[in-house]
Design a protein around this motif. Structure first.
Motif, PDB file in Angstrom:
ATOM      1  N   ASP A  74      -4.865  -8.611   6.356  1.00  0.00           N
ATOM      2  CA  ASP A  74      -4.770  -7.178   6.099  1.00  0.00           C
ATOM      3  C   ASP A  74      -3.670  -6.870   5.088  1.00  0.00           C
ATOM      4  O   ASP A  74      -2.563  -7.408   5.156  1.00  0.00           O
ATOM      5  CB  ASP A  74      -4.483  -6.448   7.411  1.00  0.00           C
ATOM      6  CG  ASP A  74      -4.551  -4.947   7.236  1.00  0.00           C
ATOM      7  OD1 ASP A  74      -5.637  -4.441   6.932  1.00  0.00           O
ATOM      8  OD2 ASP A  74      -3.508  -4.292   7.397  1.00  0.00           O
ATOM      9  N   GLY A  78      -4.621  -1.748   8.173  1.00  0.00           N
ATOM     10  CA  GLY A  78      -5.937  -2.020   8.732  1.00  0.00           C
ATOM     11  C   GLY A  78      -7.084  -1.477   7.915  1.00  0.00           C
ATOM     12  O   GLY A  78      -8.224  -1.426   8.393  1.00  0.00           O
ATOM     13  N   GLY A  81      -8.376  -5.637   2.982  1.00  0.00           N
ATOM     14  CA  GLY A  81      -7.797  -6.968   2.928  1.00  0.00           C
ATOM     15  C   GLY A  81      -7.050  -7.200   1.628  1.00  0.00           C
ATOM     16  O   GLY A  81      -7.032  -6.357   0.728  1.00  0.00           O
ATOM     17  N   HIS A 150     -14.054  -4.545   6.545  1.00  0.00           N
ATOM     18  CA  HIS A 150     -12.686  -4.917   6.936  1.00  0.00           C
ATOM     19  C   HIS A 150     -12.229  -4.131   8.157  1.00  0.00           C
ATOM     20  O   HIS A 150     -11.590  -4.685   9.057  1.00  0.00           O
ATOM     21  CB  HIS A 150     -11.722  -4.667   5.778  1.00  0.00           C
ATOM     22  CG  HIS A 150     -10.318  -5.100   6.079  1.00  0.00           C
ATOM     23  ND1 HIS A 150      -9.905  -6.414   6.055  1.00  0.00           N
ATOM     24  CD2 HIS A 150      -9.222  -4.382   6.450  1.00  0.00           C
ATOM     25  CE1 HIS A 150      -8.628  -6.509   6.380  1.00  0.00           C
ATOM     26  NE2 HIS A 150      -8.186  -5.270   6.629  1.00  0.00           N
ATOM     27  N   GLY A 157      -8.325  -5.128  11.256  1.00  0.00           N
ATOM     28  CA  GLY A 157      -9.025  -3.916  10.851  1.00  0.00           C
ATOM     29  C   GLY A 157      -8.829  -2.823  11.886  1.00  0.00           C
ATOM     30  O   GLY A 157      -8.868  -3.065  13.094  1.00  0.00           O
TER      31      GLY A 157
END
Length: 440
Positions: A74, A78, A81, A150, A157
């Protein structure tokens, strides 16, 4: 305290995921046939092309940046990425994700991204510029699909780890995101010429059922493969997928019989797909009775939801909103009722003693993903429409996109010239397009 054992390659898990990846990739050609049979004859090849070209476009985007942004560590709150694996840098044949090669995990996830983009094409069938679609797909994949993937499946996430919502195989990531995006894009492009005035019935129902059958076949890998292993969870997910497809089919036919007086083959195909859509988020978190209930609910709800477009005036050509959005919402919310610790390892729904908390988490996740995907897709569509135009001309739409865009038709014996040479500017089909007067 002993050190944790290093991850080790499991050949059984790897073999199953190799098969599942191939099954999910097959779903996009299956979708092409499903959609291709649903449109009118003059746009069959264009519909097929929108799915097939998505395979190529999404693959390039995914391998360059999509995998890293979705599944790297991450980078911010969250939401997205990092960039550590652009172009799959730093990943080799011995790199593992769990017990399978990371190359395989990435390819499996790539097939999900492909079909999600292709699903949107059904909402704007018969009237979208092919050049616009070629630009829309990669932009949408990066700005919409990758962040949502993600949120739900990436390391830390926010939907999975902070909120605690459950989505085993893509109710949020695939179904709701494609449905909400399809609604946004069809609002940008506008309705087909003759919407609400012409019947616009499917031109080839056997083709629709063949496509639905391939989708159902591939869905076993879609959901069963999401266990990422050859294990009991994969087996339960596969069984739940089969069961929900069956009850979705029966639920749709029941509504047709009561409402219209006759069950249809088109309804059978649509009901099966509705059940499969709804069980996608739930297949790995509900027991078999819950799967049956999820599929049945989706078959009934979606059979009514497809009529929303006539009530509210948006032209969702092939019912992406009525089946994928509505079915995804049904399946994602019903996790809050039917989730069982036997499948989740802890979390439970209302009917299994878990109270309303999980239902609330699921509802918040649905609202967040639907809002984000709708708004961003609407913005992408508006920008592209202003810059290059997304709507085919009236002449192209009336004549048919197969002839005007691809210079071929599905039933034209003159697609290849003499000696097997491809069509060229002076070919009979091209001349036909130039000389033909617009007609319905």
């Amino acid at each position: 305290m002993p050190l944790a054992a290093a991850p080790r390659l499991d050949t059984g898990d790897t073999a199953w995921l190799l098969v599942a990846t191939a099954l999910v990739l097959l779903m996009t050609p299956g979708l092409a046939l499903f959609y291709g049979g649903m449109v009118r004859t003059k746009s069959v090849l264009n519909m097929l092309m929108m799915s097939f070209v998505s395979i190529a476009l999404v693959t390039v985007v995914w391998l360059v940046a999509g995998h890293s942004l979705a599944f790297d560590d991450d980078a911010f709150a969250g939401l997205i990425g990092g960039l550590g694996h652009l172009g799959l840098a730093g990943i080799g044949p011995d790199t593992l994700t769990g017990t399978v090669p990371t190359f395989l995990f990435s390819t499996f996830q790539l097939t999900f991204a492909i079909i999600t983009a292709a699903l949107i094409s059904g909402a704007v069938a018969d009237r979208t510029r092919f050049a616009g679609w070629l630009v829309f797909v990669p932009v949408w994949t990066l700005l919409v699909y990758v962040p949502v993937a993600h949120w739900v499946w990436g390391p830390d996430g926010w939907i999975a780890h902070s909120l605690g919502a459950l989505d085993f195989a893509g109710g949020l990531v695939v179904e709701i995101s494609s449905g909400a995006s399809g609604l946004a894009l069809c609002l940008v492009i506008g309705p087909r010429i003759g919407f609400k005035k012409e019947a616009m019935r499917p031109h080839n129902l056997p083709m629709v059922l063949l496509g639905a059958g391939l989708l159902w076949f591939g869905w076993l890998g879609f959901n069963g493969g999401s266990a990422l292993g050859a294990n009991g969870l994969a087996a339960a997910s596969l069984l739940n997928t089969l069961v929900a497809g069956c009850t979705g089919l029966l639920g749709w036919l029941f509504v047709e019989q009561r409402r219209d007086g006759h069950p249809t083959t088109f309804g059978a195909a649509s009901g099966a797909v509705a059940g499969l859509v709804a069980i996608t988020p739930a297949c790995g978190v509900v027991a078999m009775p819950g799967a049956a209930a999820v599929g049945l609910a989706a078959g009934v709800v979606c059979s009514y939801a497809v009529a929303w477009k006539f009530r509210f005036g948006y032209d969702d050509s092939l019912d992406v909103v009525g089946v994928h959005f509505a079915g995804g919402v049904v399946g994602t919310l019903l996790i809050g009722l039917f989730a069982t610790s036997e499948m989740t390892g802890g979390k439970e729904g209302l009917f299994y003693g878990g109270g309303l908390a999980q239902l609330g988490r699921q509802a918040l996740a649905v609202a967040a993903v639907a809002a984000y995907t709708f708004l961003v897709t609407y913005g992408i569509g508006k920008v592209l429409d202003r810059v290059m135009g997304l709507r085919a001309s009236a002449e192209e739409e009336v004549t048919g996109l197969d002839q005007t865009v691809h210079a071929e038709t599905a039933y034209d014996h003159g697609v290849l010239g003499h000696g097997g040479s491809p069509l060229h500017a002076a070919s009979p089909v091209t001349s036909l397009v130039k000389d033909r007067k617009p007609s319905a």
